[in-house]
Design a protein around this motif. Structure first.
Motif, PDB file in Angstrom:
ATOM      1  N   THR A  93       0.838  -1.198   0.000  1.00  0.00           N
ATOM      2  CA  THR A  93       0.000   0.000   0.000  1.00  0.00           C
ATOM      3  C   THR A  93       0.878   1.256   0.000  1.00  0.00           C
ATOM      4  O   THR A  93       2.038   1.233   0.422  1.00  0.00           O
ATOM      5  N   GLU A  94       0.264   2.340  -0.440  1.00  0.00           N
ATOM      6  CA  GLU A  94       0.971   3.616  -0.476  1.00  0.00           C
ATOM      7  C   GLU A  94       1.420   4.022   0.930  1.00  0.00           C
ATOM      8  O   GLU A  94       2.529   4.529   1.116  1.00  0.00           O
ATOM      9  N   VAL A  97       4.530   2.072   1.806  1.00  0.00           N
ATOM     10  CA  VAL A  97       5.695   2.529   1.036  1.00  0.00           C
ATOM     11  C   VAL A  97       6.179   3.883   1.559  1.00  0.00           C
ATOM     12  O   VAL A  97       7.383   4.106   1.734  1.00  0.00           O
ATOM     13  N   ASN A  98       5.234   4.770   1.837  1.00  0.00           N
ATOM     14  CA  ASN A  98       5.635   6.107   2.287  1.00  0.00           C
ATOM     15  C   ASN A  98       6.317   6.066   3.648  1.00  0.00           C
ATOM     16  O   ASN A  98       7.187   6.882   3.931  1.00  0.00           O
ATOM     17  N   LEU A 101       9.928   5.363   2.831  1.00  0.00           N
ATOM     18  CA  LEU A 101      10.437   6.091   1.663  1.00  0.00           C
ATOM     19  C   LEU A 101      11.904   6.490   1.875  1.00  0.00           C
ATOM     20  O   LEU A 101      12.251   7.075   2.900  1.00  0.00           O
ATOM     21  N   THR A 140       8.971   3.366  -4.434  1.00  0.00           N
ATOM     22  CA  THR A 140       8.022   4.491  -4.341  1.00  0.00           C
ATOM     23  C   THR A 140       6.630   3.901  -4.590  1.00  0.00           C
ATOM     24  O   THR A 140       6.511   2.759  -5.040  1.00  0.00           O
ATOM     25  N   PRO A 141       5.571   4.686  -4.293  1.00  0.00           N
ATOM     26  CA  PRO A 141       4.233   4.070  -4.331  1.00  0.00           C
ATOM     27  C   PRO A 141       3.838   3.453  -5.672  1.00  0.00           C
ATOM     28  O   PRO A 141       3.123   2.457  -5.700  1.00  0.00           O
ATOM     29  N   GLU A 142       4.278   4.002  -6.779  1.00  0.00           N
ATOM     30  CA  GLU A 142       3.907   3.406  -8.064  1.00  0.00           C
ATOM     31  C   GLU A 142       4.730   2.139  -8.312  1.00  0.00           C
ATOM     32  O   GLU A 142       5.961   2.159  -8.180  1.00  0.00           O
ATOM     33  N   GLU A 194      12.194  11.749  -5.542  1.00  0.00           N
ATOM     34  CA  GLU A 194      12.093  10.621  -6.464  1.00  0.00           C
ATOM     35  C   GLU A 194      13.309  10.473  -7.375  1.00  0.00           C
ATOM     36  O   GLU A 194      13.225   9.908  -8.470  1.00  0.00           O
TER      37      GLU A 194
END
Ligand code: GAR
Length: 209
Positions: A93-94, A97-98, A101, A140-142, A194
């Motif tokens: 999930t985002e 991941v965050n 990060l 990263t989230p993607e 990023e």
């Protein structure tokens, strides 16, 4: 030294390479291995290396956010500086991941941005690629889209099947992933906006391929 948790789902040959090439040396301490599969052979490798292990097995009907919350709890028990995804075959999930990060790495069996997702070796063959390989990147989230840190290329020969090509790629994975873990542990590797930086210089796939 840098406390590393490695997440696996299967064989754990990349885990083995990291154990062999940096665990307990080079400022790297693998403090835990976590699997989502109780029968993952990588757990045996961890035990042989006297590394603590945990399993976080998905429950029936469990939401991704619920699973990831349990995964966070398992990870945090080891208080890591770095989370290494090594064949961990779950979409994250985002929120998860965050949380990690800039301190979570993944290895993907293709020359990203080509062939994100699954079945990369067969897809490279089917696409008629003459080169294929593996990429280590910040997560990263993607999915499979984080900044690439290091890639290794291998040739694709006529008549290759996915099995032989996968073996060729694996051998390169075992060279590049431990190297990147060492860079991170030495404080040489950062992610900002990023983008990936090594020794303060922006790096990308082309620079180190
Ligand atoms: C590796 O080839 C890795 O690149 C791939 O899984 C394999 C795990 O092997 N990862 C993915 O496909 C991520 N989507 P291992 O368990 O022997 O290290």
């Amino acid at each position: 030294s840098c406390r590393v948790v490695v997440l696996i789902s299967g064989s754990g040959s990349n885990l083995q390479a990291i154990i062999d090439q940096c665990h307990g040396r080079q400022g790297v301490e693998i403090v835990g291995v976590i699997s989502n599969k109780p029968d993952a052979y990588g757990l045996v490798r961890a035990h042989h290396g006297e590394i603590n292990t945990s399993c976080v097995i998905a429950r029936k009907g469990e939401k991704r956010a619920e699973y990831d919350a349990r995964l966070v709890a398992a990870i945090e028990a080891y208080q890591p500086d770095l989370v290494v995804l090594a064949g961990f075959m779950r979409i994250l999930t985002e929120g998860f991941v965050n949380r990690y990060l800039g301190r979570m790495l993944n290895i993907h069996p293709s020359l990203l941005p080509k062939f994100t997702g699954l079945d990369t070796h067969q897809r490279a063959i089917d696409a008629g690629e003459t080169e294929h390989g593996a990429s280590v990147h910040f997560v990263t989230p993607e999915l499979d889209a984080g900044p690439v840190i290091l890639q290794a290329k291998v040739p694709v020969y006529e008549g290759d099947d996915a099995t032989v090509l996968a073996e060729r790629v694996h051998e390169q994975e075992h060279a590049i992933y431990p190297l990147v873990v060492k860079w991170f542990a030495a404080g040489r590797l950062k992610m900002r906006d990023e983008l990936a930086y090594l020794d303060g210089e922006q790096i990308g796939a082309s620079g180190y391929a």
